[in-house]
Design a protein around this motif. Structure first.
Motif, PDB file in Angstrom:
ATOM      1  N   ASP A 195       0.830  -1.209   0.000  1.00 10.74           N
ATOM      2  CA  ASP A 195       0.000   0.000   0.000  1.00 10.74           C
ATOM      3  C   ASP A 195       0.866   1.261   0.000  1.00 10.74           C
ATOM      4  N   THR A 196       2.159   1.102   0.101  1.00  5.58           N
ATOM      5  CA  THR A 196       3.062   2.246   0.115  1.00  5.58           C
ATOM      6  C   THR A 196       2.974   3.032  -1.186  1.00  5.58           C
ATOM      7  N   GLY A 197       2.956   4.364  -1.050  1.00  5.48           N
ATOM      8  CA  GLY A 197       2.920   5.211  -2.225  1.00  5.48           C
ATOM      9  C   GLY A 197       2.459   6.607  -1.893  1.00  5.48           C
ATOM     10  N   VAL A 198       2.331   7.418  -2.919  1.00  2.84           N
ATOM     11  CA  VAL A 198       1.794   8.769  -2.764  1.00  2.84           C
ATOM     12  C   VAL A 198       0.318   8.725  -3.137  1.00  2.84           C
ATOM     13  N   TYR A 199      -0.511   9.099  -2.187  1.00  2.78           N
ATOM     14  CA  TYR A 199      -1.962   9.069  -2.389  1.00  2.78           C
ATOM     15  C   TYR A 199      -2.423  10.458  -2.818  1.00  2.78           C
ATOM     16  N   GLU A 200      -3.036  10.504  -3.975  1.00  2.00           N
ATOM     17  CA  GLU A 200      -3.489  11.772  -4.543  1.00  2.00           C
ATOM     18  C   GLU A 200      -5.017  11.821  -4.563  1.00  2.00           C
ATOM     19  N   CYS A 201      -5.522  12.922  -4.103  1.00  2.00           N
ATOM     20  CA  CYS A 201      -6.952  13.189  -4.142  1.00  2.00           C
ATOM     21  C   CYS A 201      -7.251  13.879  -5.471  1.00  2.00           C
ATOM     22  N   TYR A 202      -8.371  13.551  -6.090  1.00  2.00           N
ATOM     23  CA  TYR A 202      -8.721  14.231  -7.336  1.00  2.00           C
ATOM     24  C   TYR A 202     -10.220  14.483  -7.395  1.00  2.00           C
ATOM     25  N   GLY A 203     -10.589  15.438  -8.232  1.00  2.00           N
ATOM     26  CA  GLY A 203     -11.992  15.749  -8.443  1.00  2.00           C
ATOM     27  C   GLY A 203     -12.214  16.060  -9.926  1.00  2.00           C
ATOM     28  N   ILE A 204     -13.303  15.601 -10.455  1.00  2.00           N
ATOM     29  CA  ILE A 204     -13.598  15.791 -11.879  1.00  2.00           C
ATOM     30  C   ILE A 204     -14.885  16.596 -12.024  1.00  2.00           C
ATOM     31  N   THR A 205     -14.775  17.709 -12.741  1.00  2.00           N
ATOM     32  CA  THR A 205     -15.944  18.512 -13.072  1.00  2.00           C
ATOM     33  C   THR A 205     -15.989  18.601 -14.596  1.00  2.00           C
ATOM     34  N   GLY A 206     -16.944  17.970 -15.222  1.00  2.00           N
ATOM     35  CA  GLY A 206     -16.992  17.976 -16.674  1.00  2.00           C
ATOM     36  C   GLY A 206     -15.731  17.363 -17.259  1.00  2.00           C
ATOM     37  N   ALA A 207     -14.968  18.167 -18.015  1.00  2.00           N
ATOM     38  CA  ALA A 207     -13.766  17.651 -18.655  1.00  2.00           C
ATOM     39  C   ALA A 207     -12.500  18.015 -17.898  1.00  2.00           C
ATOM     40  N   THR A 208     -12.633  18.609 -16.736  1.00  2.00           N
ATOM     41  CA  THR A 208     -11.466  19.079 -15.977  1.00  2.00           C
ATOM     42  C   THR A 208     -11.207  18.165 -14.789  1.00  2.00           C
TER      43      THR A 208
END
Length: 115
Positions: free
Chosen positions: A89-102
């Motif tokens: 499970d080691t790693g860099v955890y990135e949060c993301y959000g998608i709005t339309g095409a962005t």
């Protein structure tokens, strides 16, 4: 402009639990999909967990049964509860959000699980 900032990473031992938090500013309610990805030490990207606007949750194979994603609009926050952590499970955890095409991403939080 949506901004995401992760926190809660660290060094833990195998079997431990950890919670990651993603603070969201600039319009959480405009986001259709929120999720967490993991970038492994070898550079591979893996989808860990995601939650849609209607609340449906999905998990990657390694996260299923051990991790739980949740969102709180009142706190403008996305969380990832992780338990029974393993060295893989080691790693860099990135949060993301998608709005339309962005796609908006945070800078990531390092999680290191020692054997």
């Amino acid at each position: 402009q949506v901004r995401l900032v992760e926190s809660g990473g660290g060094l833990v031992q195998a079997g431990d639990s950890l919670e990651l938090t993603c603070e969201i500013s600039g319009g959480m309610t405009t986001i259709n999909l929120l999720g967490w990805d993991r970038r492994s030490p070898g550079g591979q990207h893996e989808a860990v967990a995601w939650i849609s606007r209607n609340g449906n949750t999905n998990y990657g194979p390694s996260a299923k049964g051990r991790f739980a994603i949740a969102r709180d609009y009142s706190k403008s926050m996305l969380t990832l509860q992780m338990r029974s952590l393993e060295p893989d499970d080691t790693g860099v955890y990135e949060c993301y959000g998608i709005t339309g095409a962005t796609v908006y991403r945070g800078r990531g939080a390092q999680v290191t699980v020692s054997a």
